[in-house]
Design a protein around this motif. Sequence first.
Motif, PDB file in Angstrom:
ATOM      1  N   THR A 101       0.833  -1.204   0.000  1.00 14.30           N
ATOM      2  CA  THR A 101       0.000   0.000   0.000  1.00 14.30           C
ATOM      3  C   THR A 101       0.866   1.251   0.000  1.00 14.30           C
ATOM      4  O   THR A 101       0.567   2.222  -0.704  1.00 14.30           O
ATOM      5  N   LEU A 102       1.953   1.242   0.760  1.00 14.23           N
ATOM      6  CA  LEU A 102       2.873   2.381   0.744  1.00 14.23           C
ATOM      7  C   LEU A 102       3.468   2.602  -0.646  1.00 14.23           C
ATOM      8  O   LEU A 102       3.645   3.741  -1.080  1.00 14.23           O
ATOM      9  N   ARG A 103       3.771   1.523  -1.337  1.00 11.29           N
ATOM     10  CA  ARG A 103       4.283   1.651  -2.710  1.00 11.29           C
ATOM     11  C   ARG A 103       3.249   2.288  -3.626  1.00 11.29           C
ATOM     12  O   ARG A 103       3.577   3.090  -4.496  1.00 11.29           O
ATOM     13  N   ALA A 104       1.991   1.938  -3.426  1.00 14.97           N
ATOM     14  CA  ALA A 104       0.928   2.537  -4.236  1.00 14.97           C
ATOM     15  C   ALA A 104       0.809   4.034  -3.943  1.00 14.97           C
ATOM     16  O   ALA A 104       0.643   4.840  -4.862  1.00 14.97           O
ATOM     17  N   VAL A 105       0.905   4.403  -2.673  1.00 16.88           N
ATOM     18  CA  VAL A 105       0.866   5.822  -2.297  1.00 16.88           C
ATOM     19  C   VAL A 105       2.065   6.550  -2.902  1.00 16.88           C
ATOM     20  O   VAL A 105       1.930   7.639  -3.466  1.00 16.88           O
ATOM     21  N   ASP A 106       3.229   5.950  -2.806  1.00 21.38           N
ATOM     22  CA  ASP A 106       4.438   6.537  -3.374  1.00 21.38           C
ATOM     23  C   ASP A 106       4.298   6.736  -4.875  1.00 21.38           C
ATOM     24  O   ASP A 106       4.705   7.759  -5.423  1.00 21.38           O
ATOM     25  N   HIS A 107       3.694   5.766  -5.535  1.00 22.55           N
ATOM     26  CA  HIS A 107       3.473   5.870  -6.981  1.00 22.55           C
ATOM     27  C   HIS A 107       2.550   7.047  -7.308  1.00 22.55           C
ATOM     28  O   HIS A 107       2.815   7.806  -8.245  1.00 22.55           O
ATOM     29  N   ASP A 108       1.493   7.200  -6.540  1.00 24.47           N
ATOM     30  CA  ASP A 108       0.582   8.337  -6.745  1.00 24.47           C
ATOM     31  C   ASP A 108       1.305   9.673  -6.583  1.00 24.47           C
ATOM     32  O   ASP A 108       1.112  10.600  -7.369  1.00 24.47           O
ATOM     33  N   PHE A 109       2.148   9.767  -5.563  1.00 23.74           N
ATOM     34  CA  PHE A 109       2.900  11.002  -5.350  1.00 23.74           C
ATOM     35  C   PHE A 109       3.929  11.221  -6.462  1.00 23.74           C
ATOM     36  O   PHE A 109       4.182  12.362  -6.847  1.00 23.74           O
ATOM     37  N   SER A 110       4.514  10.147  -6.961  1.00 26.57           N
ATOM     38  CA  SER A 110       5.468  10.279  -8.071  1.00 26.57           C
ATOM     39  C   SER A 110       4.790  10.826  -9.316  1.00 26.57           C
ATOM     40  O   SER A 110       5.349  11.675 -10.016  1.00 26.57           O
ATOM     41  N   ILE A 111       3.586  10.361  -9.591  1.00 30.12           N
ATOM     42  CA  ILE A 111       2.828  10.859 -10.742  1.00 30.12           C
ATOM     43  C   ILE A 111       2.524  12.344 -10.553  1.00 30.12           C
ATOM     44  O   ILE A 111       2.689  13.146 -11.476  1.00 30.12           O
TER      45      ILE A 111
END
Length: 119
Positions: A101-111
Amino acid sequence: MFDDVTSVALGSALTGLAARQRAIADNIANVETPGYHATRVSFEDSLRSAVDDGSIASGSVTSVGPTSQKSLEPTRLNGSNVNLDTETLSSVDTNLRYQLTLRAVDHDFSILKTSMRSA
Protein backbone atom coordinates in the motif's frame (compact mmCIF):
# COMPACT_ATOMS: atom_id res chain seq x y z
CA MET A 1 -6.32 17.54 -3.95
CA PHE A 2 -5.95 14.30 -2.02
CA ASP A 3 -9.65 13.56 -1.69
CA ASP A 4 -9.93 11.38 -4.80
CA VAL A 5 -11.10 7.79 -4.45
CA THR A 6 -7.63 6.30 -4.73
CA SER A 7 -6.02 8.57 -2.13
CA VAL A 8 -8.84 8.13 0.38
CA ALA A 9 -8.93 4.36 -0.12
CA LEU A 10 -5.16 4.02 0.25
CA GLY A 11 -5.18 6.22 3.36
CA SER A 12 -7.98 4.16 4.88
CA ALA A 13 -6.11 0.96 4.07
CA LEU A 14 -2.94 2.25 5.76
CA THR A 15 -4.95 3.26 8.83
CA GLY A 16 -6.59 -0.17 9.01
CA LEU A 17 -3.34 -2.05 8.50
CA ALA A 18 -1.58 0.03 11.17
CA ALA A 19 -4.40 -0.69 13.63
CA ARG A 20 -4.18 -4.40 12.81
CA GLN A 21 -0.42 -4.39 13.38
CA ARG A 22 -0.89 -2.72 16.79
CA ALA A 23 -3.49 -5.34 17.73
CA ILE A 24 -1.17 -8.16 16.66
CA ALA A 25 1.66 -6.67 18.73
CA ASP A 26 -0.66 -6.48 21.75
CA ASN A 27 -1.77 -10.06 21.17
CA ILE A 28 1.82 -11.31 21.00
CA ALA A 29 2.80 -9.31 24.08
CA ASN A 30 -0.05 -10.96 26.00
CA VAL A 31 0.39 -14.51 24.71
CA GLU A 32 0.95 -15.82 28.26
CA THR A 33 -1.46 -13.48 30.04
CA PRO A 34 -4.16 -15.57 31.73
CA GLY A 35 -7.63 -14.78 30.43
CA TYR A 36 -6.42 -12.52 27.61
CA HIS A 37 -8.47 -12.74 24.42
CA ALA A 38 -6.86 -11.82 21.11
CA THR A 39 -8.12 -8.76 19.25
CA ARG A 40 -8.98 -8.92 15.55
CA VAL A 41 -9.09 -5.81 13.36
CA SER A 42 -11.13 -5.63 10.17
CA PHE A 43 -11.68 -2.89 7.64
CA GLU A 44 -11.50 -4.48 4.19
CA ASP A 45 -15.22 -5.22 3.78
CA SER A 46 -16.32 -1.72 4.81
CA LEU A 47 -13.66 -0.15 2.59
CA ARG A 48 -14.72 -2.31 -0.35
CA SER A 49 -18.36 -1.37 0.22
CA ALA A 50 -17.56 2.34 0.42
CA VAL A 51 -15.63 2.17 -2.86
CA ASP A 52 -18.27 0.02 -4.58
CA ASP A 53 -21.24 2.18 -3.59
CA GLY A 54 -19.36 5.38 -4.42
CA SER A 55 -19.62 6.93 -0.98
CA ILE A 56 -15.88 7.64 -0.96
CA ALA A 57 -16.07 9.26 -4.38
CA SER A 58 -19.08 11.36 -3.46
CA GLY A 59 -17.32 12.81 -0.45
CA SER A 60 -19.89 11.53 2.03
CA VAL A 61 -17.24 9.24 3.48
CA THR A 62 -13.77 10.67 3.83
CA SER A 63 -12.29 7.47 5.23
CA VAL A 64 -13.32 4.08 6.48
CA GLY A 65 -12.13 3.32 9.99
CA PRO A 66 -11.07 -0.09 11.24
CA THR A 67 -13.17 -2.02 13.71
CA SER A 68 -11.81 -4.31 16.37
CA GLN A 69 -13.37 -7.15 18.27
CA LYS A 70 -12.26 -9.82 20.68
CA SER A 71 -11.58 -13.21 19.17
CA LEU A 72 -14.01 -16.01 19.95
CA GLU A 73 -11.46 -18.74 19.24
CA PRO A 74 -11.08 -21.51 21.82
CA THR A 75 -8.92 -20.78 24.84
CA ARG A 76 -5.99 -22.63 26.35
CA LEU A 77 -5.97 -23.86 29.94
CA ASN A 78 -4.99 -20.41 31.26
CA GLY A 79 -7.96 -18.78 29.50
CA SER A 80 -5.90 -17.05 26.80
CA ASN A 81 -6.75 -17.69 23.16
CA VAL A 82 -3.67 -16.11 21.56
CA ASN A 83 -2.02 -18.48 19.08
CA LEU A 84 1.57 -17.37 18.46
CA ASP A 85 1.73 -19.11 15.06
CA THR A 86 -1.44 -17.37 13.87
CA GLU A 87 -0.26 -14.00 15.14
CA THR A 88 3.16 -14.37 13.50
CA LEU A 89 1.64 -15.25 10.13
CA SER A 90 -0.85 -12.42 10.45
CA SER A 91 1.98 -10.01 11.27
CA VAL A 92 3.95 -11.02 8.17
CA ASP A 93 0.84 -10.74 5.99
CA THR A 94 -0.07 -7.34 7.43
CA ASN A 95 3.47 -6.01 6.97
CA LEU A 96 3.53 -7.11 3.34
CA ARG A 97 0.15 -5.49 2.69
CA TYR A 98 1.31 -2.30 4.37
CA GLN A 99 4.47 -2.18 2.23
CA LEU A 100 2.45 -2.76 -0.93
CA THR A 101 0.00 0.00 0.00
CA LEU A 102 2.87 2.38 0.74
CA ARG A 103 4.28 1.65 -2.71
CA ALA A 104 0.93 2.54 -4.24
CA VAL A 105 0.87 5.82 -2.30
CA ASP A 106 4.44 6.54 -3.37
CA HIS A 107 3.47 5.87 -6.98
CA ASP A 108 0.58 8.34 -6.75
CA PHE A 109 2.90 11.00 -5.35
CA SER A 110 5.47 10.28 -8.07
CA ILE A 111 2.83 10.86 -10.74
CA LEU A 112 1.80 14.12 -9.05
CA LYS A 113 5.43 15.23 -8.77
CA THR A 114 6.07 14.45 -12.44
CA SER A 115 2.96 16.30 -13.56
CA MET A 116 3.95 19.34 -11.49
CA ARG A 117 7.38 19.43 -13.13
CA SER A 118 5.80 19.24 -16.57
CA ALA A 119 3.45 22.15 -15.92
